[in-house]
Design an enzyme around this catalytic site. Structure first.
Site, PDB file in Angstrom:
ATOM      1  N   THR A 135       3.092-103.531   4.161  1.00 33.77           N
ATOM      2  CA  THR A 135       3.944-103.479   2.795  1.00 33.77           C
ATOM      3  C   THR A 135       4.978-102.179   2.686  1.00 33.77           C
ATOM      4  O   THR A 135       4.615-101.341   2.967  1.00 33.77           O
ATOM      5  CB  THR A 135       3.174-103.471   1.605  1.00 33.77           C
ATOM      6  OG1 THR A 135       2.409-104.991   1.779  1.00 33.77           O
ATOM      7  CG2 THR A 135       4.358-103.756   0.284  1.00 33.77           C
ATOM      8  N   GLU A 136       6.282-102.434   2.292  1.00 30.33           N
ATOM      9  CA  GLU A 136       7.239-101.289   2.096  1.00 30.33           C
ATOM     10  C   GLU A 136       7.776-101.580   0.844  1.00 30.33           C
ATOM     11  O   GLU A 136       7.676-102.560   0.057  1.00 30.33           O
ATOM     12  CB  GLU A 136       8.260-101.629   3.113  1.00 30.33           C
ATOM     13  CG  GLU A 136       8.114-101.310   4.347  1.00 30.33           C
ATOM     14  CD  GLU A 136       8.991-101.338   5.575  1.00 30.33           C
ATOM     15  OE1 GLU A 136       8.725-100.990   6.664  1.00 30.33           O
ATOM     16  OE2 GLU A 136      10.202-101.152   5.225  1.00 30.33           O
ATOM     17  N   PRO A 137       8.254-100.343   0.292  1.00 31.55           N
ATOM     18  CA  PRO A 137       8.820-100.232  -1.195  1.00 31.55           C
ATOM     19  C   PRO A 137       9.889-101.310  -1.428  1.00 31.55           C
ATOM     20  O   PRO A 137       9.709-101.802  -2.753  1.00 31.55           O
ATOM     21  CB  PRO A 137       9.429 -98.932  -1.117  1.00 31.55           C
ATOM     22  CG  PRO A 137       8.731 -98.134  -0.046  1.00 31.55           C
ATOM     23  CD  PRO A 137       8.731 -99.090   0.974  1.00 31.55           C
ATOM     24  N   ARG A 277     -27.448-110.348 -28.111  1.00 31.96           N
ATOM     25  CA  ARG A 277     -26.432-110.254 -29.273  1.00 31.96           C
ATOM     26  C   ARG A 277     -26.923-111.513 -30.295  1.00 31.96           C
ATOM     27  O   ARG A 277     -27.007-112.452 -30.019  1.00 31.96           O
ATOM     28  CB  ARG A 277     -24.986-110.469 -28.926  1.00 31.96           C
ATOM     29  CG  ARG A 277     -24.056-110.258 -30.096  1.00 31.96           C
ATOM     30  CD  ARG A 277     -24.039-109.162 -30.569  1.00 31.96           C
ATOM     31  NE  ARG A 277     -22.956-109.053 -31.601  1.00 31.96           N
ATOM     32  CZ  ARG A 277     -22.790-108.168 -32.447  1.00 31.96           C
ATOM     33  NH1 ARG A 277     -23.767-107.358 -32.964  1.00 31.96           N
ATOM     34  NH2 ARG A 277     -21.642-108.100 -33.317  1.00 31.96           N
ATOM     35  N   GLY A 348     -16.749-109.643 -27.488  1.00 32.73           N
ATOM     36  CA  GLY A 348     -15.877-109.316 -28.959  1.00 32.73           C
ATOM     37  C   GLY A 348     -15.531-107.908 -28.854  1.00 32.73           C
ATOM     38  O   GLY A 348     -14.805-107.345 -27.881  1.00 32.73           O
ATOM     39  N   GLU A 372      -2.817-108.900  -1.146  1.00 32.97           N
ATOM     40  CA  GLU A 372      -3.050-109.863   0.224  1.00 32.97           C
ATOM     41  C   GLU A 372      -1.841-110.901  -0.274  1.00 32.97           C
ATOM     42  O   GLU A 372      -2.225-112.128   0.400  1.00 32.97           O
ATOM     43  CB  GLU A 372      -4.423-110.269   0.545  1.00 32.97           C
ATOM     44  CG  GLU A 372      -5.432-109.303   0.711  1.00 32.97           C
ATOM     45  CD  GLU A 372      -5.016-108.438   2.106  1.00 32.97           C
ATOM     46  OE1 GLU A 372      -4.140-109.128   2.864  1.00 32.97           O
ATOM     47  OE2 GLU A 372      -5.360-107.266   2.156  1.00 32.97           O
ATOM     48  N   SER A 375      -0.452-114.878  -6.233  1.00 29.96           N
ATOM     49  CA  SER A 375      -0.906-116.410  -6.423  1.00 29.96           C
ATOM     50  C   SER A 375       0.144-117.377  -5.780  1.00 29.96           C
ATOM     51  O   SER A 375      -0.136-118.436  -5.344  1.00 29.96           O
ATOM     52  CB  SER A 375      -1.258-116.666  -7.611  1.00 29.96           C
ATOM     53  OG  SER A 375      -2.499-115.983  -7.860  1.00 29.96           O
ATOM     54  N   GLU A 376       1.481-116.963  -6.169  1.00 29.78           N
ATOM     55  CA  GLU A 376       2.590-117.897  -6.021  1.00 29.78           C
ATOM     56  C   GLU A 376       2.601-117.851  -4.347  1.00 29.78           C
ATOM     57  O   GLU A 376       3.195-119.124  -3.894  1.00 29.78           O
ATOM     58  CB  GLU A 376       4.022-117.148  -6.591  1.00 29.78           C
ATOM     59  CG  GLU A 376       3.795-117.376  -8.012  1.00 29.78           C
ATOM     60  CD  GLU A 376       3.004-116.374  -8.433  1.00 29.78           C
ATOM     61  OE1 GLU A 376       2.555-116.642 -10.045  1.00 29.78           O
ATOM     62  OE2 GLU A 376       2.476-115.416  -8.122  1.00 29.78           O
TER      63      GLU A 376
END
Length: 389
Positions: A135-137, A277, A348, A372, A375-376
């Site tokens: 990955t790159e900027p 609880r 809560g 990685e 989702s798209e």
């Protein structure tokens, strides 16, 4: 009429190795992770010494064959280790998974024997911590337009450019780096290199200040006239992108396992809390609003588990896992977000505090829908594979 014969793809019960690994991780984590995870998270501290200890347990070389000093296990054991670590601290699990499936996995899959002998034993024990740079900027998932360039100069390559969002980009001892050696947009115009820490012109850059996964280091890698010998090329020149896509197929299973562990942890904490609880003189799990949430959460976790272990089973068999891995990663990561969100709701006001682990699951889970590939992107991969059929 004779009964049809069915082939069982998987044994859904833990095998002996999985049971052993799960218990080992729980015992180790109770002493070495749980007491410190809030401090690591608050200070965004990367506990490098912890990963050396994980290396001693064989968890930094789960998939590495024993002849290279690894544990020699398959993907069932690998998924189990990641998920169990994620219950304790997803950030630790993320770093363990990235080290195993990306850097180590790339060298193991595409390295020559000399490269394997040189790096894999040290990676398997975490004498070397691994990083992986794609990955790159400015390009992100648009890897075909990457700007990090490697130019041939005699028997060396000179690399210039930068990578970002790299796990262990600052602390890694050895990195697999993908750089462009051909034309922009050419899928055969990129090459993978092994670059060691300390190589002149190679350095770690800025560390990211993150919402979650704060104990897992994420940083830039910067290359300024970095000279790398041609012996450090992984596989054939021009095959870097093709190799990366195959590595990411396995990487998606890693993120699915990480997501599964987060969801399982959030569910287990919610079940326990709902029993303890009290409201209106009874445990809150007696109220339909809570019990229905738990039912939905448990069903989603089970479905995520089945998809993840199906992909692991296919990977063990040597089958193509592009579709199965993308489906597992897409669904499990969305489940991690959904289940951790519901866990906070069940707790809560307490779920919004750092006194309980569901707050951390909630923050950490979001990365699973991004790392990685978002989702798209997984939907694009899935639809492409489905349409092929």
């Amino acid at each position: 009429m004779s009964k049809p014969k069915y082939t069982t793809m998987m044994n859904f019960e833990f095998n002996e190795n999985q049971t052993m690994i799960a218990q080992m991780v729980r015992d180790f984590g109770a002493k070495e992770i749980t007491p410190f995870r809030k401090e690591w998270d608050d200070n965004q501290h990367f506990p490098l010494d912890l990963f050396k200890k994980l290396g001693g347990l064989g968890l930094m070389g789960v998939l590495v064959p024993t002849e290279y000093g690894g544990s020699g296990f398959g993907y069932f054991e690998y998924v189990t280790a990641i998920a169990e670590l994620a219950k304790l601290d997803p950030a630790i699990s993320l770093s363990m998974a990235a080290h195993n499936s990306l850097c180590t996995g790339h060298i193991l899959m595409f390295g020559n024997e000399e490269q394997k002998q040189k790096y894999i034993p040290k990676l398997a024990t975490c004498e070397y911590l691994g990083a992986w740079g794609l990955t790159e900027p400015n390009t992100g998932s648009d890897a075909g337009n990457m700007r990090t360039v490697a130019v041939k100069d005699g028997d060396h390559y000179i690399i210039n450019g930068a990578k970002n969002f790299i796990t262990h980009g600052y602390s890694g001892d050895v990195a697999v780096v993908i750089a462009r050696t051909g034309d922009v947009g050419d899928s055969h115009g990129m090459t993978a290199f092994i670059v060691e820490k300390g190589t002149p012109g190679f350095k770690g850059g800025r560390k990211e200040d993150k919402l979650g996964m704060r104990a897992s280091e994420t940083a830039e890698m910067i290359f300024e006239d970095c000279r790398v010998h041609e012996s450090q090329v992984l596989g054939a020149v021009g095959d870097g992108f093709i190799q990366s896509m195959k590595i990411l197929d396995g990487g998606r299973i890693s993120i699915a396992a990480l997501s599964l562990g987060i969801a399982q942890g959030a569910l287990e904490e919610s079940i326990q809390y709902s029993k303890e609880r009290q409201q209106f003189n009874q445990p809150i799990n007696k109220f339909q609003g809570i019990s229905f949430k738990l039912a939905d959460m448990a069903t989603q976790v089970e479905a995520a588990s089945l998809l993840t272990f199906k992909a692991a089973d296919m990977k063990n068999r040597g089958e193509k896992v592009t579709l199965a891995g993308a489906q597992a990663k897409y669904y499990a990561s969305e489940v991690a977000v959904s289940v951790s969100n519901e866990a906070v709701q069940i707790f809560g006001g307490y779920g919004f505090t750092k006194d309980y682990p569901v707050e951390k699951y909630y923050r950490d889970a979001k990365l699973c829908t991004i790392g990685e590939g978002t989702s798209e992107i997984q939907k694009l991969v899935i639809s492409r594979e489905v349409l092929k059929k």
